[in-house]
Design a protein around this motif. Structure first.
Motif, PDB file in Angstrom:
ATOM      1  N   ARG A  41       0.844  -1.201   0.000  1.00  0.00           N
ATOM      2  CA  ARG A  41       0.000   0.000   0.000  1.00  0.00           C
ATOM      3  C   ARG A  41       0.876   1.248   0.000  1.00  0.00           C
ATOM      4  N   GLY A  42       1.966   1.197   0.726  1.00  0.00           N
ATOM      5  CA  GLY A  42       2.872   2.338   0.748  1.00  0.00           C
ATOM      6  C   GLY A  42       3.443   2.639  -0.627  1.00  0.00           C
ATOM      7  N   VAL A  43       3.673   1.596  -1.417  1.00  0.00           N
ATOM      8  CA  VAL A  43       4.158   1.786  -2.781  1.00  0.00           C
ATOM      9  C   VAL A  43       3.043   2.342  -3.664  1.00  0.00           C
ATOM     10  N   MET A  44       1.886   1.716  -3.613  1.00  0.00           N
ATOM     11  CA  MET A  44       0.803   2.063  -4.528  1.00  0.00           C
ATOM     12  C   MET A  44       0.247   3.463  -4.276  1.00  0.00           C
ATOM     13  N   GLN A  45       0.248   3.906  -3.016  1.00  0.00           N
ATOM     14  CA  GLN A  45      -0.309   5.228  -2.723  1.00  0.00           C
ATOM     15  C   GLN A  45       0.683   6.357  -2.998  1.00  0.00           C
ATOM     16  N   ASN A  46       1.930   5.999  -3.249  1.00  0.00           N
ATOM     17  CA  ASN A  46       2.936   7.029  -3.520  1.00  0.00           C
ATOM     18  C   ASN A  46       3.500   6.951  -4.929  1.00  0.00           C
ATOM     19  N   SER A  47       2.997   6.019  -5.715  1.00  0.00           N
ATOM     20  CA  SER A  47       3.485   5.859  -7.081  1.00  0.00           C
ATOM     21  C   SER A  47       2.381   5.264  -7.934  1.00  0.00           C
ATOM     22  N   THR A  48       2.307   5.708  -9.176  1.00  0.00           N
ATOM     23  CA  THR A  48       1.346   5.128 -10.112  1.00  0.00           C
ATOM     24  C   THR A  48       2.020   4.129 -11.034  1.00  0.00           C
ATOM     25  N   ALA A  49       3.227   3.724 -10.693  1.00  0.00           N
ATOM     26  CA  ALA A  49       4.015   2.885 -11.593  1.00  0.00           C
ATOM     27  C   ALA A  49       3.325   1.583 -11.952  1.00  0.00           C
ATOM     28  N   PHE A  50       2.595   0.973 -10.989  1.00  0.00           N
ATOM     29  CA  PHE A  50       1.998  -0.328 -11.249  1.00  0.00           C
ATOM     30  C   PHE A  50       0.489  -0.247 -11.516  1.00  0.00           C
ATOM     31  N   ASN A  51      -0.023   0.971 -11.664  1.00  0.00           N
ATOM     32  CA  ASN A  51      -1.456   1.140 -11.852  1.00  0.00           C
ATOM     33  C   ASN A  51      -1.781   1.250 -13.333  1.00  0.00           C
ATOM     34  N   ARG A  52      -2.486   0.265 -13.862  1.00  0.00           N
ATOM     35  CA  ARG A  52      -2.796   0.233 -15.291  1.00  0.00           C
ATOM     36  C   ARG A  52      -3.658   1.414 -15.716  1.00  0.00           C
ATOM     37  N   GLN A  53      -4.444   1.977 -14.805  1.00  0.00           N
ATOM     38  CA  GLN A  53      -5.382   3.030 -15.160  1.00  0.00           C
ATOM     39  C   GLN A  53      -4.746   4.421 -15.148  1.00  0.00           C
ATOM     40  N   LYS A  54      -3.512   4.516 -14.703  1.00  0.00           N
ATOM     41  CA  LYS A  54      -2.882   5.828 -14.571  1.00  0.00           C
ATOM     42  C   LYS A  54      -1.649   5.932 -15.447  1.00  0.00           C
ATOM     43  N   ARG A  55      -1.386   7.135 -15.913  1.00  0.00           N
ATOM     44  CA  ARG A  55      -0.330   7.352 -16.884  1.00  0.00           C
ATOM     45  C   ARG A  55       1.055   7.070 -16.303  1.00  0.00           C
ATOM     46  N   GLY A  56       1.186   7.234 -14.990  1.00  0.00           N
ATOM     47  CA  GLY A  56       2.487   7.024 -14.377  1.00  0.00           C
ATOM     48  C   GLY A  56       2.980   5.591 -14.488  1.00  0.00           C
ATOM     49  N   ARG A  57       2.070   4.683 -14.860  1.00  0.00           N
ATOM     50  CA  ARG A  57       2.468   3.283 -14.988  1.00  0.00           C
ATOM     51  C   ARG A  57       3.578   3.112 -16.023  1.00  0.00           C
ATOM     52  N   LYS A  58       3.673   4.073 -16.947  1.00  0.00           N
ATOM     53  CA  LYS A  58       4.725   3.996 -17.945  1.00  0.00           C
ATOM     54  C   LYS A  58       6.110   4.103 -17.311  1.00  0.00           C
ATOM     55  N   ASP A  59       6.157   4.626 -16.078  1.00  0.00           N
ATOM     56  CA  ASP A  59       7.448   4.765 -15.401  1.00  0.00           C
ATOM     57  C   ASP A  59       7.811   3.511 -14.609  1.00  0.00           C
ATOM     58  N   ALA A  60       7.011   2.452 -14.723  1.00  0.00           N
ATOM     59  CA  ALA A  60       7.298   1.242 -13.962  1.00  0.00           C
ATOM     60  C   ALA A  60       8.663   0.678 -14.315  1.00  0.00           C
ATOM     61  N   TRP A  61       8.994   0.697 -15.612  1.00  0.00           N
ATOM     62  CA  TRP A  61      10.315   0.199 -16.000  1.00  0.00           C
ATOM     63  C   TRP A  61      11.415   1.041 -15.354  1.00  0.00           C
ATOM     64  N   GLY A  62      11.192   2.358 -15.324  1.00  0.00           N
ATOM     65  CA  GLY A  62      12.178   3.228 -14.689  1.00  0.00           C
ATOM     66  C   GLY A  62      12.325   2.913 -13.214  1.00  0.00           C
ATOM     67  N   ALA A 182      -1.443 -11.199   2.596  1.00  0.00           N
ATOM     68  CA  ALA A 182      -2.695 -11.372   1.848  1.00  0.00           C
ATOM     69  C   ALA A 182      -2.502 -10.823   0.449  1.00  0.00           C
ATOM     70  N   ALA A 183      -3.246 -11.387  -0.497  1.00  0.00           N
ATOM     71  CA  ALA A 183      -3.218 -10.884  -1.873  1.00  0.00           C
ATOM     72  C   ALA A 183      -4.378  -9.923  -2.056  1.00  0.00           C
ATOM     73  N   GLY A 184      -4.184  -8.689  -1.581  1.00  0.00           N
ATOM     74  CA  GLY A 184      -5.223  -7.676  -1.670  1.00  0.00           C
ATOM     75  C   GLY A 184      -5.243  -7.009  -3.035  1.00  0.00           C
ATOM     76  N   PRO A 185      -6.044  -5.939  -3.187  1.00  0.00           N
ATOM     77  CA  PRO A 185      -6.151  -5.245  -4.474  1.00  0.00           C
ATOM     78  C   PRO A 185      -4.824  -4.734  -5.002  1.00  0.00           C
ATOM     79  N   GLU A 186      -3.987  -4.228  -4.103  1.00  0.00           N
ATOM     80  CA  GLU A 186      -2.695  -3.699  -4.542  1.00  0.00           C
ATOM     81  C   GLU A 186      -1.798  -4.815  -5.077  1.00  0.00           C
ATOM     82  N   ALA A 187      -1.827  -5.969  -4.414  1.00  0.00           N
ATOM     83  CA  ALA A 187      -1.032  -7.106  -4.890  1.00  0.00           C
ATOM     84  C   ALA A 187      -1.516  -7.552  -6.262  1.00  0.00           C
ATOM     85  N   ARG A 188      -2.823  -7.481  -6.491  1.00  0.00           N
ATOM     86  CA  ARG A 188      -3.375  -7.864  -7.793  1.00  0.00           C
ATOM     87  C   ARG A 188      -2.898  -6.913  -8.883  1.00  0.00           C
ATOM     88  N   GLU A 189      -2.761  -5.637  -8.549  1.00  0.00           N
ATOM     89  CA  GLU A 189      -2.267  -4.674  -9.532  1.00  0.00           C
ATOM     90  C   GLU A 189      -0.809  -4.959  -9.879  1.00  0.00           C
TER      91      GLU A 189
END
Length: 314
Positions: A41-62, A182-189
């Motif tokens: 959750r700490g990762v997902m709420q501070n970065s959009t890197a792994f969020n498919r719906q947000k543009r920041g996901r393009k920075d996941a490789w970075g 647990a495999a919550g929503p963030e883990a699924r993303e």
């Protein structure tokens, strides 16, 4: 001679981290780290890197490359470079927080229990994938590897004495923390990203053929309880070990000098600094049986003197 850094060429870490299977291990670590709800959750709420719906996901490789750069710097860089990298990570973490959606609790991403989970999931992944893919480490060397990484734990802000120092302590830690996973929503993303990372449309076929196999192998290498939490089956452990061994054999056929020329060239720079004798090689692990240090020592200085119990600068 130049500064050998925090780990030095005589450490198990120096030899292991040059192996190409560490990339598979890094993906396994991401799968495992995502199973701690508070940590991911700490990762997902501070970065959009792994969020498919947000543009920041393009920075996941970075983001992944920055993580790899941190590991390379702390392993093969100078003491100053490693300490500087650690200070930068601690500063960033100190400014970030996350909110529990169920309780409304606000907490820092640098809480020791969260940093410890990320650390242990990473080190366990490197060790498990390395050994199962063919790196011949004795139990004593495996213990030494875990103990050496009390140094990297210190760099991210942990008390080294509170970090597992050997396989027994690492196993006890995972047993203790399992009820919290647990495999919550963030883990699924994160899972979704690892299976289908963003790429140029022309590269989608290559992603499906190459990357998906890497991700599936990394997933298969997880412990059984992780498969249960994610809800996807995996081959039998013996089958996975054979797959890891086969993949390791193929990747190790690529000449090391070719692999090491890829950016950011940490190993090439380390060899330039320290001389050809510092070249990482799996066969050197066999030479270390007679010089094993006590658990928690980052490795004696190859060029005279002791690096200090936790590899502290100075």
């Amino acid at each position: 001679m130049g500064d050998p850094g925090l780990f030095t060429p005589k450490s198990v870490t120096w030899q292991m981290h040059a192996d190409p299977m560490m990339w598979v291990a890094g993906v396994r670590a991401l799968y495992l780290q995502a199973l701690h709800p508070r940590a991911v959750r700490g990762v997902m709420q501070n970065s959009t890197a792994f969020n498919r719906q947000k543009r920041g996901r393009k920075d996941a490789w970075g983001r992944l490359m920055r993580t790899a750069d941190f590991v390379g710097t702390t392993t093969y860089g100078t003491t100053e470079a490693a300490e500087r990298a650690g200070a930068r990570v601690r500063k960033i973490h100190s400014m970030l927080g996350a909110t529990d959606p169920d309780t409304g609790e606000r907490y820092g991403v640098d809480e020791p229990e969260l940093l410890l989970w990320v650390h242990c999931a990473e080190i366990d992944s490197y060790l498990q994938v390395g050994r199962r893919s063919g790196l011949r480490l004795t139990d004593a060397q495996a213990d030494r590897y875990i103990g050496e990484h009390r140094v990297s734990a210190r760099l991210v802000g942990l008390d080294p004495d509170a970090v597992p120092a050997n396989q027994e302590e690492m196993a006890a830690y995972f047993e203790k923390v399992r009820p919290e996973l647990a495999a919550g929503p963030e883990a699924r993303e994160v899972d979704d990203f690892l299976l289908r990372p963003p790429t140029h449309p022309l590269l989608v076929p290559a992603r499906e053929v190459l990357w998906r196999r890497v991700a599936q192998l990394a997933y298969a290498a997880l412990p059984p309880y992780a498969h249960e939490l994610y809800g996807r089956p995996a081959p039998k452990p013996d089958t996975v070990t054979l797959q890891l061994r086969a993949t390791g054999n193929v990747l190790r056929c690529v000449p090391a000098r070719v692999r090491w020329q890829l950016p950011p060239k940490h190993i090439i720079r380390a060899m330039s600094r320290l001389g050809p004798g510092s070249r990482p090689a799996p066969y050197k692990l066999g030479r270390q049986l007679a010089i094993l240090d006590e658990p928690g020592v980052g490795g004696s200085d190859s060029y005279g003197g002791d690096r200090g119990r936790w590899g502290t600068a100075g």
